[in-house]
Scaffold this active site. Structure first.
Site, PDB file in Angstrom:
ATOM      1  N   HIS A 129      13.591  18.788  73.843  1.00 34.91           N
ATOM      2  CA  HIS A 129      13.076  19.143  75.164  1.00 34.91           C
ATOM      3  C   HIS A 129      14.196  19.838  75.931  1.00 34.91           C
ATOM      4  O   HIS A 129      15.380  19.603  75.682  1.00 34.91           O
ATOM      5  CB  HIS A 129      12.650  17.850  75.870  1.00 34.91           C
ATOM      6  CG  HIS A 129      11.929  18.032  77.159  1.00 34.91           C
ATOM      7  ND1 HIS A 129      12.561  18.345  78.340  1.00 34.91           N
ATOM      8  CD2 HIS A 129      10.613  17.899  77.466  1.00 34.91           C
ATOM      9  CE1 HIS A 129      11.674  18.409  79.318  1.00 34.91           C
ATOM     10  NE2 HIS A 129      10.479  18.146  78.820  1.00 34.91           N
ATOM     11  N   ASP A 143      17.305  10.579  73.273  1.00 32.40           N
ATOM     12  CA  ASP A 143      16.288  10.865  74.290  1.00 32.40           C
ATOM     13  C   ASP A 143      15.016  10.135  73.877  1.00 32.40           C
ATOM     14  O   ASP A 143      14.315  10.561  72.958  1.00 32.40           O
ATOM     15  CB  ASP A 143      16.061  12.373  74.381  1.00 32.40           C
ATOM     16  CG  ASP A 143      14.919  12.752  75.319  1.00 32.40           C
ATOM     17  OD1 ASP A 143      14.324  11.845  75.942  1.00 32.40           O
ATOM     18  OD2 ASP A 143      14.609  13.957  75.416  1.00 32.40           O
ATOM     19  N   GLN A 150       9.693  10.075  75.027  1.00 34.02           N
ATOM     20  CA  GLN A 150       8.376  10.037  74.380  1.00 34.02           C
ATOM     21  C   GLN A 150       8.170   8.796  73.525  1.00 34.02           C
ATOM     22  O   GLN A 150       7.026   8.419  73.251  1.00 34.02           O
ATOM     23  CB  GLN A 150       8.197  11.285  73.502  1.00 34.02           C
ATOM     24  CG  GLN A 150       8.097  12.582  74.251  1.00 34.02           C
ATOM     25  CD  GLN A 150       6.829  12.681  75.101  1.00 34.02           C
ATOM     26  OE1 GLN A 150       5.823  12.055  74.800  1.00 34.02           O
ATOM     27  NE2 GLN A 150       6.895  13.468  76.159  1.00 34.02           N
ATOM     28  N   LYS A 195       6.142   7.951  81.790  1.00 38.35           N
ATOM     29  CA  LYS A 195       5.545   8.088  80.463  1.00 38.35           C
ATOM     30  C   LYS A 195       5.214   6.739  79.828  1.00 38.35           C
ATOM     31  O   LYS A 195       4.660   6.684  78.729  1.00 38.35           O
ATOM     32  CB  LYS A 195       6.479   8.882  79.544  1.00 38.35           C
ATOM     33  CG  LYS A 195       6.675  10.332  79.991  1.00 38.35           C
ATOM     34  CD  LYS A 195       7.538  11.088  79.003  1.00 38.35           C
ATOM     35  CE  LYS A 195       7.928  12.460  79.545  1.00 38.35           C
ATOM     36  NZ  LYS A 195       6.803  13.404  79.593  1.00 38.35           N
ATOM     37  N   CYS A 197       8.082  22.571  77.674  1.00 45.60           N
ATOM     38  CA  CYS A 197       9.537  22.466  77.918  1.00 45.60           C
ATOM     39  C   CYS A 197      10.301  22.364  76.605  1.00 45.60           C
ATOM     40  O   CYS A 197      11.292  21.626  76.497  1.00 45.60           O
ATOM     41  CB  CYS A 197       9.853  21.274  78.823  1.00 45.60           C
ATOM     42  SG  CYS A 197       9.260  21.469  80.502  1.00 45.60           S
TER      43      CYS A 197
END
Length: 405
Positions: free
Chosen positions: A121, A199, A202, A225, A363
């Site tokens: 991302h 990261d 998600q 999220k 993104c």
């Protein structure tokens, strides 16, 4: 799972869009909020809201207790060793920028290298580019296959340069659905003495995450999220590293003592939380974790995997539709193109059928460039989605095809 009961927790799902029942499949961008989260935020603002940490009156004490209680919930959710390792930010993007600005300013200089992957991302690309511009370091990128799987041989080759000072990669790709082999990636980096940032924006709504088992140095995610409110993020960091890092921002609540000559910083985690935070938002995140834990991430993962297994062959039946990202280990997300039809047209037509998806580059423009497309359409699933909603998606896509024939 009792899907009817779960869906009843989400007031927004009861509405109709253009006269059709709402089918919300834009969950990789942001999920909807259960009533428990909405109520927790309302109770905070309507019942006991006050600024935290500084007050001795009852409302401040109640707000502080709820805020710090949410921090303990995050610690338990990630299995971190201490609440001092849990930093609240605005979102995963700010969490990554914090590491880039603070850890990066200490550890990375001219001639050094930072390794990321080709499926990141923008939030896990641009902060490192900015750090490279400031420091004279170089950004290196791990390629991935047509299926959307990292090429581990290339990863190891990059690590072996002797100049890599940090590795940062996505746990679960928002553009492809790929679940990366994070444990292996971390072990390969650690074998060379290289720290790792993951990261997890998600991954946390879909997969159980144990930061001590992963042994990563940093892990970042966003509240919005994972069924919590927007405006709240989390950075997990190993305590020793956080203690050695300089503050990211200066101001109230991150100080122990201030004179015009010198400032002594507060202990962790306050050192990295300057100013009045999103108090109600953090409390809402705590409520979201309670709600999700009551269902169980294993049950969530099984349900979402069933939706993906049901949706994939049905989507592949549509002539001209091509799914981008077919990794063997994949989450409940289908990004696709339709021959001769722009993704924005797909999204617009589906909206008229009550089906909300995402259309664009997500993104992740380098991913689009890798496949030679400007954008994709993306349907992403959450715990409240059903097979009937997959059927609605497929029926709407057949209408898209008919309109463009």
């Amino acid at each position: 799972m009792d899907l009817a009961r779960i869906r009843a927790d989400f007031p927004i799902l009861r509405q109709r869009v253009h006269g059709k029942p709402l089918v919300y499949l834009d969950n990789a961008a942001s999920v909807q909020k259960p009533k428990a989260v909405i109520d927790a935020i309302g109770e905070c603002y309507g019942g006991y809201y006050a600024n935290i940490h500084r007050g001795v009156h009852l409302l401040s004490e109640r707000s502080t207790s709820a805020y710090e209680g949410a921090r303990e919930k995050v610690r338990a959710f990630l299995n971190a060793a201490s609440v001092q390792e849990i930093i609240f930010t605005r979102n995963a993007t700010e969490s990554i920028n914090l590491v880039a600005s603070s850890f990066g300013s200490q550890r990375i200089g001219a001639g050094d290298e930072i390794v990321i992957t080709g499926m990141e991302h923008h939030s896990n690309i641009v902060p490192w580019q900015l750090l490279c511009e400031r420091s004279g370091a170089t950004l290196k990128v791990v390629p991935f296959t047509d299926a959307g799987e990292l090429i581990l041989e290339e990863y190891e080759r990059l690590l072996d340069s002797g100049r890599v000072k940090l590795v940062a990669f996505v746990h679960l790709s928002n553009a492809l659905g790929t679940i990366n082999p994070v444990k292996t990636l971390i072990e390969l980096a650690h074998a060379r003495g290289i720290p790792v940032l993951v990261d997890g924006a998600q991954s946390v709504p879909h997969l159980a995450v144990d930061v001590r088992e992963l042994d990563c140095e940093f892990y970042a995610f966003s509240s919005h999220k994972i069924y919590g409110p927007s405006g709240v993020g989390v950075l997990y960091g190993k305590k020793a590293l956080l203690e050695a890092m300089p503050p990211y921002q200066g101001g109230g609540d991150m100080i122990q003592m201030v004179t015009f000559e010198k400032t002594e910083y507060a202990d962790l985690p306050n050192k990295f939380e300057a100013g009045t935070p999103n108090i109600a938002g953090v409390i809402g995140l705590g409520a979201a974790l309670d709600w999700l834990n009551a269902i169980g991430l294993d049950a969530v993962a099984a349900h979402e995997h069933d939706l993906l297994e049901y949706a994939t062959p049905r989507l592949n039946e549509i002539p001209g539709l091509k799914i981008m990202g077919t990794a063997r280990d994949k989450a409940a997300l289908a990004a696709f193109t339709m021959q001769g039809i722009h993704p924005h047209d797909i999204g617009t037509i589906l909206d008229r059928e009550g089906v909300a998806i995402r259309a664009g580059h997500h993104c992740a423009q380098p991913v689009m460039q890798r496949y030679g497309v400007p954008a994709t359409a993306r349907a992403s699933f959450a715990v409240y989605n059903t097979r009937d909603e997959v059927d609605a998606l497929v029926a709407a896509l057949w209408k898209v095809k008919e309109l463009f024939e």
